[in-house]
Structure formats: structure tokens, C-alpha cells
Design an enzyme around this catalytic site. Structure first.
Site, PDB file in Angstrom:
ATOM      1  N   ASP A  67       0.852  -1.192   0.000  1.00  7.08           N
ATOM      2  CA  ASP A  67       0.000   0.000   0.000  1.00  7.08           C
ATOM      3  C   ASP A  67       0.886   1.239   0.000  1.00  7.08           C
ATOM      4  O   ASP A  67       1.993   1.217   0.534  1.00  7.08           O
ATOM      5  CB  ASP A  67      -0.882   0.041   1.261  1.00  7.08           C
ATOM      6  CG  ASP A  67      -1.890  -1.097   1.295  1.00  7.08           C
ATOM      7  OD1 ASP A  67      -2.164  -1.682   0.229  1.00  7.08           O
ATOM      8  OD2 ASP A  67      -2.392  -1.392   2.387  1.00  7.08           O
ATOM      9  N   LYS A  68       0.355   2.310  -0.538  1.00  7.84           N
ATOM     10  CA  LYS A  68       1.101   3.567  -0.643  1.00  7.84           C
ATOM     11  C   LYS A  68       1.738   3.984   0.683  1.00  7.84           C
ATOM     12  O   LYS A  68       2.901   4.359   0.745  1.00  7.84           O
ATOM     13  CB  LYS A  68       0.153   4.660  -1.135  1.00  7.84           C
ATOM     14  CG  LYS A  68       0.842   6.001  -1.323  1.00  7.84           C
ATOM     15  CD  LYS A  68      -0.145   7.080  -1.718  1.00  7.84           C
ATOM     16  CE  LYS A  68       0.563   8.416  -1.772  1.00  7.84           C
ATOM     17  NZ  LYS A  68      -0.358   9.517  -2.064  1.00  7.84           N
TER      18      LYS A  68
END
Length: 239
Positions: free
Chosen positions: A52-53
Site C-alpha cells: 500500500d502507498k
């Protein structure tokens, strides 16, 4: 030809730190707030898996088609060791296993939810490493790699990741009356402005050499500072 805009973007991108590189593979330590796609652009290789970012940590990319196929296959067959460090809310006194299926609810604010009928099986193993007042630092090993798996599973057991806004981890001020404590928590949010999750270790057998490889990273500054701040709070108990 690539649009000029993209070329410019690649130059501007912070290059993630390389942990390992050979002719087939490149393994990097992804900083928080950088998407996996941005890492791919900056490094110039193909993602084998994603983070995830806002999650930091070990990310592997393949430099050729054969390595990519073999690596993706290894992930699918679950022949990959994935260990994370997470800071969660509440006290987790003992380890456990979360084995409940997850389904991704699509949309702009996509979320993984527990869905025993339509979800894909997901298994997370966790154990406490350190307890700090109302927080616990956990070692988390995932046997599957579902989107948002750790974030959703931790919410499911009632220990949302610290500052995980999408899963409600930034709501801990409700019902808190001490303004000094409120300020302390706000400072903690400012120190670590993301979900406190770091992909610490990745282990797999190198597709072409058959060698077992383990890649390990240190916890990033924001999570380290967060833990130090909580430790100080626990020791002082002045709030």
C-alpha cells in the site's frame, strides 16, 4: 514516446534505497507515501508484488520475464515469507492467528471487509513484541497476500493500526477528556501521518539459482519516533 510529463515525474521521484540487486532481481526499501507504481517507474523494473502507498518496506521487482513469472508463481503458491512490524491500538497481550476471508469493496475508498461467503481466504499470524500503555508493537506474518490484509484483520480483532484513517485508526480521541493527552496523541499523529505498518522481511527462493534469500529492513524513522514517544509516555506517566 513517453509523454514529457511522465519523464519529468521519473526524474523528480525519490529513488527507494536498493537492498539487493543482481541481473534478475532488484529489492528495495520502499519509503512511505510512495505508490508501488512510482517505485516501478523510479527503479525501471517490474513489480512482483505490491505494498500500500502508506506502507513502507521490502518490495521486490523483476528485471526480466522469466524471473517475473517464477516470482509471481512463488507468491501465488505461498512460498514466500512476509513479515511486518505494526503498531496497533490497544493492548495485545498474546499472539494469535486471524484466519477469515476478505473481500475488497471497490470504489475510491476501497476497503477490505470480512466476508465469509464471498471473500478470498486470508491468514495472518501475529505476536506482541512490546506493549506501551494503550499501544502494542506487533510482529505480523502473513501467509496470504490480500489487499489491505493486515489492516482489515487487525480491525477485525479490535486492534486497528495506529493512524489508519481508512479503517478508523485515527478516531481514538473520542471520549478522551484530558486535553494534555489529546495533544500528546495529536503529536503522535503528526510524527507518523500514516498507518503504522512496515514490511520488514521478505524471504523467497531465487528463481534461477534456487538459493534461499532473506531481505530485511529497519523500521523507518516515523515509526521508530512514534515508539520512542510512547515509551517516554509510559515511563513518565505524567499525562
Amino acid at each position: 514516446a513517453m509523454p514529457v510529463e511522465t519523464e519529468f515525474k521519473v526524474e523528480k521521484l525519490q529513488k527507494p534505497r536498493t537492498i539487493f540487486e543482481n541481473k534478475d532481481l532488484i529489492v528495495v526499501d520502499k519509503p512511505p507515501f510512495m505508490t508501488s507504481d512510482e517505485v516501478e517507474l523510479a527503479v525501471g523494473a517490474t513489480l512482483v508484488h505490491r505494498l500500500d502507498k502508506d506502507t513502507s518496506g521490502v518490495l521486490a521487482l523483476a528485471k526480466n520475464e522469466d524471473t517475473l513469472k517464477a516470482a509471481i508463481d512463488a507468491f501465488k503458491k505461498r512460498e514466500v515469507y512476509k513479515e511486518y512490524v505494526a503498531i496497533v491500538q490497544g493492548v495485545v497481550a498474546e499472539g494469535g492467528i486471524v484466519d477469515v476471508p476478505l473481500l475488497i469493496k471497490k470504489g475510491t475508498n476501497a476497503k477490505a471487509t470480512v466476508d465469509k461467503k464471498f471473500g478470498k481466504n486470508a491468514k495472518t499470524i501475529y505476536e506482541p513484541l512490546e506493549m506501551m500503555a494503550k499501544k502494542t508493537k506487533l510482529k505480523v506474518v502473513i501467509e496470504t497476500g490480500r489487499t489491505h490484509q493486515i489492516r482489515a484483520h487487525m480491525k477485525y480483532i479490535g486492534h486497528i493500526l495506529f493512524n489508519d484513517a481508512r479503517y478508523g485508526g485515527n478516531d481514538i480521541l473520542k471520549g478522551t477528556t484530558f486535553s494534555k493527552y489529546k495533544q500528546f496523541v495529536q503529536n503522535c499523529f503528526a510524527i507518523c501521518p500514516r498507518q503504522a505498518l512496515h514490511a520488514k522481511t521478505l524471504g523467497f527462493v531465487h528463481p534461477s539459482t534456487g538459493q534461499e534469500m532473506f531481505f530485511d529492513t529497519d523500521m523507518p524513522d516515523d515509526m521508530t519516533q512514534l515508539i520512542n514517544k510512547w515509551r517516554t509516555y509510559v515511563n513518565n506517566k505524567e499525562l
